[in-house]
Design a protein around this motif. Structure first.
Motif, PDB file in Angstrom:
ATOM      1  N   THR A 181       0.830  -1.202   0.000  1.00 31.58           N
ATOM      2  CA  THR A 181       0.000   0.000   0.000  1.00 31.58           C
ATOM      3  C   THR A 181       0.864   1.251   0.000  1.00 31.58           C
ATOM      4  OG1 THR A 181      -1.747  -1.162   1.183  1.00 31.58           O
ATOM      5  CG2 THR A 181      -1.787   1.235   1.292  1.00 31.58           C
ATOM      6  N   ILE A 220       1.076   4.071  -2.942  1.00 33.06           N
ATOM      7  CA  ILE A 220       0.769   5.469  -2.602  1.00 33.06           C
ATOM      8  C   ILE A 220       1.927   6.377  -3.011  1.00 33.06           C
ATOM      9  CG2 ILE A 220       0.501   7.065  -0.663  1.00 33.06           C
ATOM     10  CD1 ILE A 220      -1.171   4.934   0.726  1.00 33.06           C
ATOM     11  N   LEU A 221       3.156   5.960  -2.688  1.00 35.60           N
ATOM     12  CA  LEU A 221       4.326   6.776  -3.039  1.00 35.60           C
ATOM     13  C   LEU A 221       4.419   6.961  -4.550  1.00 35.60           C
ATOM     14  CD1 LEU A 221       7.024   5.272  -0.637  1.00 35.60           C
ATOM     15  CD2 LEU A 221       5.852   7.467  -0.408  1.00 35.60           C
ATOM     16  N   MET A 222       4.014   5.931  -5.283  1.00 36.88           N
ATOM     17  CA  MET A 222       4.090   5.999  -6.735  1.00 36.88           C
ATOM     18  C   MET A 222       2.911   6.760  -7.332  1.00 36.88           C
ATOM     19  SD  MET A 222       5.414   2.093  -7.399  1.00 36.88           S
ATOM     20  CE  MET A 222       5.174   2.144  -9.158  1.00 36.88           C
ATOM     21  N   GLY A 223       1.978   7.194  -6.476  1.00 35.94           N
ATOM     22  CA  GLY A 223       0.820   7.936  -6.978  1.00 35.94           C
ATOM     23  C   GLY A 223      -0.158   7.050  -7.734  1.00 35.94           C
ATOM     24  N   GLU A 224      -0.106   5.749  -7.463  1.00 38.69           N
ATOM     25  CA  GLU A 224      -0.986   4.789  -8.128  1.00 38.69           C
ATOM     26  C   GLU A 224      -2.165   4.426  -7.231  1.00 38.69           C
ATOM     27  OE1 GLU A 224      -0.538   3.084 -11.226  1.00 38.69           O
ATOM     28  OE2 GLU A 224       0.714   4.863 -11.433  1.00 38.69           O
ATOM     29  N   LYS A 225      -3.217   3.925  -7.872  1.00 36.61           N
ATOM     30  CA  LYS A 225      -4.304   3.315  -7.115  1.00 36.61           C
ATOM     31  C   LYS A 225      -3.733   2.076  -6.402  1.00 36.61           C
ATOM     32  CE  LYS A 225      -8.096   2.666  -9.540  1.00 36.61           C
ATOM     33  NZ  LYS A 225      -8.919   1.876 -10.478  1.00 36.61           N
ATOM     34  N   VAL A 226      -4.136   1.880  -5.159  1.00 39.15           N
ATOM     35  CA  VAL A 226      -3.537   0.810  -4.368  1.00 39.15           C
ATOM     36  C   VAL A 226      -3.964  -0.568  -4.884  1.00 39.15           C
ATOM     37  CG1 VAL A 226      -3.692  -0.204  -2.061  1.00 39.15           C
ATOM     38  CG2 VAL A 226      -3.173   2.210  -2.331  1.00 39.15           C
ATOM     39  N   PHE A 251      11.708   3.381 -12.798  1.00 40.55           N
ATOM     40  CA  PHE A 251      12.457   4.132 -11.799  1.00 40.55           C
ATOM     41  C   PHE A 251      13.917   3.718 -11.796  1.00 40.55           C
ATOM     42  CE2 PHE A 251       8.150   4.505  -9.854  1.00 40.55           C
ATOM     43  CZ  PHE A 251       8.076   5.887  -9.914  1.00 40.55           C
ATOM     44  N   VAL A 284      15.921   3.938  -6.331  1.00 43.75           N
ATOM     45  CA  VAL A 284      14.519   4.042  -5.956  1.00 43.75           C
ATOM     46  C   VAL A 284      13.862   2.656  -5.947  1.00 43.75           C
ATOM     47  CG1 VAL A 284      12.280   4.895  -6.753  1.00 43.75           C
ATOM     48  CG2 VAL A 284      14.251   6.442  -6.676  1.00 43.75           C
ATOM     49  N   ALA A 340      14.638   0.945  -2.803  1.00 47.70           N
ATOM     50  CA  ALA A 340      13.811   1.513  -1.732  1.00 47.70           C
ATOM     51  C   ALA A 340      12.391   0.957  -1.799  1.00 47.70           C
ATOM     52  CB  ALA A 340      13.788   3.040  -1.837  1.00 47.70           C
ATOM     53  N   LEU A 341      11.834   0.865  -3.008  1.00 52.42           N
ATOM     54  CA  LEU A 341      10.463   0.354  -3.160  1.00 52.42           C
ATOM     55  C   LEU A 341      10.378  -1.114  -2.748  1.00 52.42           C
ATOM     56  CD1 LEU A 341       9.382   2.043  -6.519  1.00 52.42           C
ATOM     57  CD2 LEU A 341       8.596   2.610  -4.215  1.00 52.42           C
ATOM     58  N   ILE A 378      10.563  -1.216   1.065  1.00 53.27           N
ATOM     59  CA  ILE A 378       9.316  -0.723   1.648  1.00 53.27           C
ATOM     60  C   ILE A 378       8.204  -1.770   1.512  1.00 53.27           C
ATOM     61  CG2 ILE A 378       7.438   0.920   1.218  1.00 53.27           C
ATOM     62  CD1 ILE A 378       9.654   3.022   0.691  1.00 53.27           C
ATOM     63  N   LEU A 419      -5.784   6.092  -0.928  1.00 50.00           N
ATOM     64  CA  LEU A 419      -5.793   4.703  -1.399  1.00 50.00           C
ATOM     65  C   LEU A 419      -6.298   4.627  -2.833  1.00 50.00           C
ATOM     66  CD1 LEU A 419      -7.212   2.862   1.749  1.00 50.00           C
ATOM     67  CD2 LEU A 419      -4.851   2.869   0.945  1.00 50.00           C
ATOM     68  N   MET A 420      -7.254   5.496  -3.169  1.00 46.48           N
ATOM     69  CA  MET A 420      -7.818   5.484  -4.512  1.00 46.48           C
ATOM     70  C   MET A 420      -6.923   6.218  -5.511  1.00 46.48           C
ATOM     71  SD  MET A 420     -11.771   6.174  -3.412  1.00 46.48           S
ATOM     72  CE  MET A 420     -12.351   6.476  -5.072  1.00 46.48           C
ATOM     73  N   GLU A 432      -0.015  13.181  -6.311  1.00 49.49           N
ATOM     74  CA  GLU A 432       1.132  13.186  -7.230  1.00 49.49           C
ATOM     75  C   GLU A 432       2.116  12.080  -6.868  1.00 49.49           C
ATOM     76  OE1 GLU A 432       2.000  15.546  -9.761  1.00 49.49           O
ATOM     77  OE2 GLU A 432      -0.156  15.791  -9.532  1.00 49.49           O
ATOM     78  N   VAL A 492       5.531  10.880  -5.619  1.00 49.21           N
ATOM     79  CA  VAL A 492       6.324  11.539  -4.589  1.00 49.21           C
ATOM     80  C   VAL A 492       7.650  12.055  -5.152  1.00 49.21           C
ATOM     81  CG1 VAL A 492       7.624  11.002  -2.491  1.00 49.21           C
ATOM     82  CG2 VAL A 492       5.219  10.394  -2.663  1.00 49.21           C
ATOM     83  N   LEU A 527      11.011  10.060  -5.648  1.00 49.33           N
ATOM     84  CA  LEU A 527      11.035   8.918  -6.557  1.00 49.33           C
ATOM     85  C   LEU A 527      11.547   9.316  -7.931  1.00 49.33           C
ATOM     86  CD1 LEU A 527       7.703   6.956  -6.003  1.00 49.33           C
ATOM     87  CD2 LEU A 527       9.954   6.446  -5.124  1.00 49.33           C
TER      88      LEU A 527
END
Lengths: 202, 202, 202
Positions: free
Chosen positions: A44, A48-54, A113, A117, A120-121, A124, B49-50, C52, C54, C57
């Motif tokens: 999750t 979120i960090l990637m700005g994507e839908k979870v 990426f 990075v 790191a991903l 995480i 989350l979305m 956005e 992050v 990244l």
């Protein structure tokens, strides 16, 4: 095969979260939340960090929710037995660690990426579930205090990119990296490898 | 009507957050942050989350910020009176719980998510504000320890999709679901319905 | 110049996070995570709220990771000296506070947000790193308890929009706002300006 093992990782993390919650004397719903948070927390935060839908919101990934619920139910109904099964649980958790790191590394690569990075991903993805679990239980994350853990994921990421550089075949690459992480983790716990805190005056 | 009640929910959560912060002896700014976190925490996590821009950043939603600030100011100026008003605050909080669950369910539906995910989004919208409040105060979230709370939101979500399946009219659907959540919550507190933690040896 | 100072802010926050982690007797990896969380926490939450990707990244921003790692290494190798350097560290931290607020304000403006939201984004950018650090260490965020801190960022944001209204030139605007924040913070610590918690009966 990869997916099958990933699913085992989800279940194992859900079980380890459930056991922690039960030890904390949370009610059954609280235990449920901790189970989900442990299982999904890492992926999750990555998304979120990637700005994507979870990932677990997507309909095609509902299977993860079901598997986590299953892990929770197993832990609740068989928690007495599971205490004896600490060893097998620890094994599942270690397998999950190796696989989740790879999932994070791969997702980072797919999105183009930089290797730093991506590592790191991967770290995480593998570790933040446990951190979420500990924050929700108002404890200093275990991650920061026990045998080396996240450090192994970082090392695994470095191995991954090293082997990639010498053009290792993809299947071998995944297999070697995850086995490396799993083996180092097993050795670290067996021989209590730790990073010592620095001594601070006062 | 729906919006009016939602705004009451925002104010009620802001007041309950402010009272918690004042009890924790935080300074007035700390109390302000807790008030906002309690009011907006659930919807914020839902939107994150979305993968959406968070609702209170949008200019057309500035009203929420103003209402939360108002709730905070009311709590600070009238906190002595509010202590006597615990009952009315509890009522507001319960109304907020019912409405926030619906807001989350609806947003999930609008974005085309699966019912399981919608129920999760509704529950998160209603409950995560309180969890944020407790994490910021370094406490094990109350959610996990008191009378059934989040469980009611999950049950409300199931009722919602059950009634939807039998094609209940939208207004009735919203009314019934929120009244169900509010009624069960009131009964749960009145009769101290709790989910018992499991007994763990050692 | 602006970027150079921002980079000093990153390093200073990484150092202050590292010192906190070492005092908490975390292992070197835990200290590393706290350093990164303190340095990047604020900008990370800002970007997440905005929906956005992050900032750290992005490949063009790798420099931030390197600078934070450098700050961490400096803190680890020279921590004894740094204890004596508390004053210079405090200065760095204060410069970081002023600059991070501006970065957040500016990013909010670029994305076309309302001034109220921009001030919130500036304050979050400057303060949330420290909040993350304290949550990870399972403490009530320092932010809520010490001399005025976040309040200064809010005040700085108001000054910013006031000066903008009278059409101050951009460079002067940035300079004045950051100097305002830095000066008020220095005065606040020197004269122990505090917002008193409200007295609550019982």
């Amino acid at each position: 095969m990869f997916e099958f093992l990933e699913i085992i990782g989800v279940a194992a993390f859900a079980m380890s979260g459930s056991l922690t919650g039960m030890h904390k004397k949370l009610d059954l719903f609280g235990v449920f939340v901790i189970a989900l948070a442990t299982s999904f927390g890492g992926g999750t935060l990555r998304d979120i960090l990637m700005g994507e839908k979870v990932f677990w919101l997507k309909t095609e990934n509902l299977i993860y929710i079901y598997v986590a619920v299953l892990g929770y139910l197993l832990a609740v109904f068989f928690h007495k037995k599971l205490e004896y099964f600490r060893v097998s649980l620890f094994l599942f958790d270690t397998i999950g660690l190796g696989l989740y790191t790879l999932v994070g590394l791969e997702k980072g690569l797919v999105f183009g990426f930089n290797p730093v990075v991506c590592v790191a991903l991967g770290t995480i993805t593998a570790c933040f579930g446990g951190v979420t679990r500990d924050i929700l239980c108002a404890e200093v994350p275990n991650l920061f205090k026990q045998e080396i853990y996240a450090t192994i994921c970082v090392a695994g990421g470095i191995v991954f990119f090293g082997l990639k550089k010498i053009n290792m075949d993809d299947d071998m690459l995944y297999l070697t990296t995850s086995l490396f992480i799993i083996a180092v983790r097993l050795l670290a716990v067996r021989y209590k490898w730790q990073i010592k805190p620095l001594k601070m005056e006062n």
